[in-house]
Design a protein around this motif. Structure first.
Motif, PDB file in Angstrom:
ATOM      1  N   GLU A  97      -5.203  -0.086  15.262  1.00  0.00           N
ATOM      2  CA  GLU A  97      -5.271   1.270  15.784  1.00  0.00           C
ATOM      3  C   GLU A  97      -4.489   1.393  17.090  1.00  0.00           C
ATOM      4  OE1 GLU A  97      -9.293   2.497  15.467  1.00  0.00           O
ATOM      5  OE2 GLU A  97      -8.645   4.514  14.900  1.00  0.00           O
ATOM      6  N   THR A  98      -4.676   0.394  17.938  1.00  0.00           N
ATOM      7  CA  THR A  98      -3.969   0.411  19.221  1.00  0.00           C
ATOM      8  C   THR A  98      -2.462   0.352  19.012  1.00  0.00           C
ATOM      9  OG1 THR A  98      -5.805  -0.861  20.060  1.00  0.00           O
ATOM     10  CG2 THR A  98      -3.898  -0.687  21.476  1.00  0.00           C
ATOM     11  N   LYS A  99      -2.040  -0.544  18.112  1.00  0.00           N
ATOM     12  CA  LYS A  99      -0.596  -0.708  17.926  1.00  0.00           C
ATOM     13  C   LYS A  99       0.011   0.522  17.265  1.00  0.00           C
ATOM     14  CE  LYS A  99      -0.728  -5.303  18.943  1.00  0.00           C
ATOM     15  NZ  LYS A  99      -0.055  -6.409  19.450  1.00  0.00           N
ATOM     16  N   ALA A 100      -0.727   1.147  16.358  1.00  0.00           N
ATOM     17  CA  ALA A 100      -0.204   2.367  15.742  1.00  0.00           C
ATOM     18  C   ALA A 100      -0.081   3.453  16.807  1.00  0.00           C
ATOM     19  CB  ALA A 100      -1.130   2.823  14.613  1.00  0.00           C
ATOM     20  N   ALA A 101      -1.083   3.524  17.672  1.00  0.00           N
ATOM     21  CA  ALA A 101      -1.055   4.538  18.735  1.00  0.00           C
ATOM     22  C   ALA A 101       0.147   4.326  19.647  1.00  0.00           C
ATOM     23  CB  ALA A 101      -2.350   4.487  19.537  1.00  0.00           C
ATOM     24  N   ARG A 127      -0.013 -11.762  13.973  1.00  0.00           N
ATOM     25  CA  ARG A 127       1.415 -11.471  13.817  1.00  0.00           C
ATOM     26  C   ARG A 127       1.665 -10.812  12.468  1.00  0.00           C
ATOM     27  NH1 ARG A 127       4.167 -16.405  15.143  1.00  0.00           N
ATOM     28  NH2 ARG A 127       3.809 -15.783  17.298  1.00  0.00           N
ATOM     29  N   GLU A 128       1.030 -11.334  11.425  1.00  0.00           N
ATOM     30  CA  GLU A 128       1.228 -10.735  10.094  1.00  0.00           C
ATOM     31  C   GLU A 128       0.606  -9.347  10.018  1.00  0.00           C
ATOM     32  OE1 GLU A 128       0.463 -13.122   6.710  1.00  0.00           O
ATOM     33  OE2 GLU A 128       1.812 -14.700   7.389  1.00  0.00           O
ATOM     34  N   LEU A 132       1.771  -3.638   9.605  1.00  0.00           N
ATOM     35  CA  LEU A 132       1.696  -2.304  10.195  1.00  0.00           C
ATOM     36  C   LEU A 132       3.114  -1.755  10.442  1.00  0.00           C
ATOM     37  CD1 LEU A 132       0.039  -0.013  11.570  1.00  0.00           C
ATOM     38  CD2 LEU A 132       0.356  -1.272  13.701  1.00  0.00           C
ATOM     39  N   ASN A 133       3.969  -2.593  11.023  1.00  0.00           N
ATOM     40  CA  ASN A 133       5.333  -2.136  11.295  1.00  0.00           C
ATOM     41  C   ASN A 133       6.063  -1.780  10.019  1.00  0.00           C
ATOM     42  OD1 ASN A 133       4.953  -2.476  13.997  1.00  0.00           O
ATOM     43  ND2 ASN A 133       5.810  -4.546  14.058  1.00  0.00           N
ATOM     44  N   PRO A 173       2.034   7.576   6.351  1.00  0.00           N
ATOM     45  CA  PRO A 173       1.589   6.179   6.297  1.00  0.00           C
ATOM     46  C   PRO A 173       0.117   6.098   5.922  1.00  0.00           C
ATOM     47  CG  PRO A 173       1.785   6.897   8.577  1.00  0.00           C
ATOM     48  CD  PRO A 173       2.171   8.067   7.728  1.00  0.00           C
ATOM     49  N   ASP A 174      -0.203   6.499   4.725  1.00  0.00           N
ATOM     50  CA  ASP A 174      -1.617   6.529   4.347  1.00  0.00           C
ATOM     51  C   ASP A 174      -1.964   5.340   3.458  1.00  0.00           C
ATOM     52  OD1 ASP A 174      -0.443   7.100   1.996  1.00  0.00           O
ATOM     53  OD2 ASP A 174      -1.065   9.209   1.946  1.00  0.00           O
ATOM     54  N   ILE A 175      -3.187   5.367   2.961  1.00  0.00           N
ATOM     55  CA  ILE A 175      -3.657   4.183   2.237  1.00  0.00           C
ATOM     56  C   ILE A 175      -2.855   3.911   0.961  1.00  0.00           C
ATOM     57  CG2 ILE A 175      -5.533   5.473   1.134  1.00  0.00           C
ATOM     58  CD1 ILE A 175      -7.156   2.789   1.334  1.00  0.00           C
ATOM     59  N   SER A 176      -2.384   4.972   0.300  1.00  0.00           N
ATOM     60  CA  SER A 176      -1.677   4.680  -0.947  1.00  0.00           C
ATOM     61  C   SER A 176      -0.311   4.060  -0.654  1.00  0.00           C
ATOM     62  CB  SER A 176      -1.559   5.930  -1.824  1.00  0.00           C
ATOM     63  OG  SER A 176      -0.821   6.910  -1.153  1.00  0.00           O
ATOM     64  N   THR A 177       0.333   4.519   0.423  1.00  0.00           N
ATOM     65  CA  THR A 177       1.592   3.876   0.817  1.00  0.00           C
ATOM     66  C   THR A 177       1.320   2.411   1.168  1.00  0.00           C
ATOM     67  OG1 THR A 177       2.151   6.000   1.824  1.00  0.00           O
ATOM     68  CG2 THR A 177       3.614   4.162   2.296  1.00  0.00           C
ATOM     69  N   ALA A 178       0.248   2.198   1.904  1.00  0.00           N
ATOM     70  CA  ALA A 178      -0.106   0.828   2.306  1.00  0.00           C
ATOM     71  C   ALA A 178      -0.369  -0.042   1.084  1.00  0.00           C
ATOM     72  CB  ALA A 178      -1.320   0.842   3.225  1.00  0.00           C
TER      73      ALA A 178
END
Ligand code: ADP
Ligand code: MG
Length: 461
Positions: free
Chosen positions: A301-305, A328-329, A334-335, A348-353
């Motif tokens: 969450e922090t890194k996405a923010a 790291r992974e 996330l990236n 970038p939602d769950i289905s894309t993930a």
């Protein structure tokens, strides 16, 4: 009035969270509004905001309630005074929005406004300003290491010397050691700090011999803080170890701080000379482990923010559930998700993930069979495949058998009855217990974790 209420809440919270968590997150917070069923808490930066929303919200609500305040919601807002907000850990400029430029600013220490380089600073310290205490998320897997690093940063050379951090790749060792260096650099600008990898130490040492260069010893002995990353690379190199031994002694005798990281504790690094091993054990050795599920969520969450993106809770949980190897992974996934979503113009939602992570999974060898897992586990422990599939209860067979069961579950997602059958068991509850036992042991026992990692690597070569 707000002040008294908040002090009382803080007093109670201090008793229930670790000291590290308290100083990192709760200092410099303020209750600024209590209106219309909404309590507003000001926090110093966006990391704190995330941490509060994800981790401490329920607790704060409960303690507020104890103090007679029952808001429907608690809102966390980044302080917007326009002034500099000074925290003990680092100095950051308060920001009012989450635009990526502002967040970018936050990541940069105030003392180095034009730091562009991602790799290292130009002053030769080897420190990268990207790594700070403030942007390190603390959870039960790393709070001991975090606390020790903070203690060293505020009193170098006195308490834990050397400080030895160990753990698998990508779990934050470099981040924490660098944070110590950056923190000391900001509080003691005159301190001479040197961060190097042990590979660099080896390379420079060999060059100094080959080219008969002088000054090698001086460079490493004339510092106040020496940070050596990935010590395992020095293993087996006797001459370099000897040189390092003398460097170590020279620094230690004059109360200079030494911080070392490695993938294993000193006693498990093969071919580390005995005298160096015993030096490493003088101070404090601390293990860093894979963050638990909640910490993984907070990191994501922090890194996405930081990229200015707010991910849905389901997406965060999906990633946190599926990437359990290392931070790291986790960052990589996330990236990848964010880059993919941006490129394709999708959200970038769950289905894309799911699509992306599914791809990662498919890139693993398809041919891996249960038999191969059992076979390679047995071979790793040098026991017979017949024994691992037998009913024998000897300890040297039981643990490998449990590990084989664990790997059948984690790598092939086999059902418990199926796992039991593969190992010649009638009862599938043994399989359940074995898998649970290893899952737990991986968190607590360095040796088991190491074994599992090694076998897993052999499965995919
Ligand atoms: P190691 O040195 O143990 O291999 P690193 O320190 O290089 O691992 O960490 C890998 C990446 O994960 C880095 O980008 C680091 O910033 C990030 N990271 C690791 N742990 C955390 C954490 N607890 N909070 C935030 N970022 C983390
Ligand atoms: Mg590292």
């Amino acid at each position: 009035m707000h002040h008294a209420l908040w002090q009382s809440v803080l007093g109670e919270i201090e008793l229930s969270v670790s000291h590290a968590a308290f100083t990192t997150w709760f200092k410099n917070t303020e209750l600024i509004d209590n209106n219309n069923d909404v309590v507003t808490i000001a926090v110093p930066n966006i990391f704190a905001k995330r941490q509060f929303e994800v981790k401490f919200n329920e607790q704060i609500k409960a303690v507020l309630e104890k103090n007679g305040v029952t808001p429907e919601r608690v809102v966390y807002t980044v302080k917007t005074t326009g002034k500099k907000t000074v925290t003990r850990e680092t100095t950051v400029t308060a920001i009012s929005d989450q635009s990526s430029a502002a967040v970018d600013e936050l990541l940069r220490p105030a003392s180095s406004p034009s730091m562009r380089s991602q790799s290292s600073t130009s002053n030769g310290s080897g420190l990268n300003p990207r790594y700070t205490f403030a942007n390190f998320i603390v959870g039960s897997s790393n709070d001991l290491a975090y606390t020790a690093c903070q203690a060293v940063a505020s009193n170098p050379g006195t308490k834990y010397n050397p400080l030895f951090l160990y753990g698998g790749v990508g779990l934050g060792k470099t981040h924490l050691m660098q944070a110590v260096g950056n923190e000391i650099a900001s509080t003691q600008p005159d301190a001479r700090i040197l961060y190097i990898s042990s590979e660099t130490f080896v390379k420079e040492f060999l060059e100094s011999i080959r080219f008969k260069q002088k000054g090698f010893s001086d460079k490493y002995r004339n510092v106040d803080v020496l940070i050596v990353d990935d010590m395992q690379f020095i293993a087996g190199k006797e001459k370099t170890q000897e040189e390092f031994f003398h460097t170590f002694n020279a620094l230690h005798q004059t109360n200079k701080q030494i911080i070392i990281s490695s993938d294993k504790p000193p006693k498990s690094i093969p071919t580390l000379t005995e005298r160096l091993r015993s030096r490493f054990e003088w101070g404090m050795s601390i293990d860093i482990q894979m963050p638990d599920f909640e910490t993984r969520c907070a990191i994501l969450e922090t890194k996405a923010a930081l990229s200015g993106i707010e991910l849905g809770r389901d997406t965060i949980e999906y990633l946190a559930n599926n990437i359990k190897t290392n931070v790291r992974e986790l960052e990589g996934a996330l990236n990848q998700l964010l880059a993919y979503a941006e490129m394709r113009g999708v959200s970038p939602d769950i289905s894309t993930a799911e699509g992306l992570i599914g791809n990662v999974r498919q890139s693993r060898p398809q041919h891996l069979s249960a038999k191969q897992i059992i076979d390679k586990t047995a071979r790793h422990f040098q026991i017979d495949i017949k024994e691992i599939c037998s009913a024998k209860r000897d300890k040297h067979i039981v643990v490998p058998r449990q590990i084989a069961m664990y790997l059948l579950r984690s790598e092939l997602h086999l059902s418990f009855p199926k796992i039991a059958i593969e190992l010649g068991r009638k009862d599938h509850t043994t399989a359940i217990h074995s898998v649970e036992k290893i899952e737990k042991a991986i968190k607590l026992d360095f040796m088991i974790r190491e074994q599992v990692t090694e076998i897993r690597e052999k499965l995919y070569v």
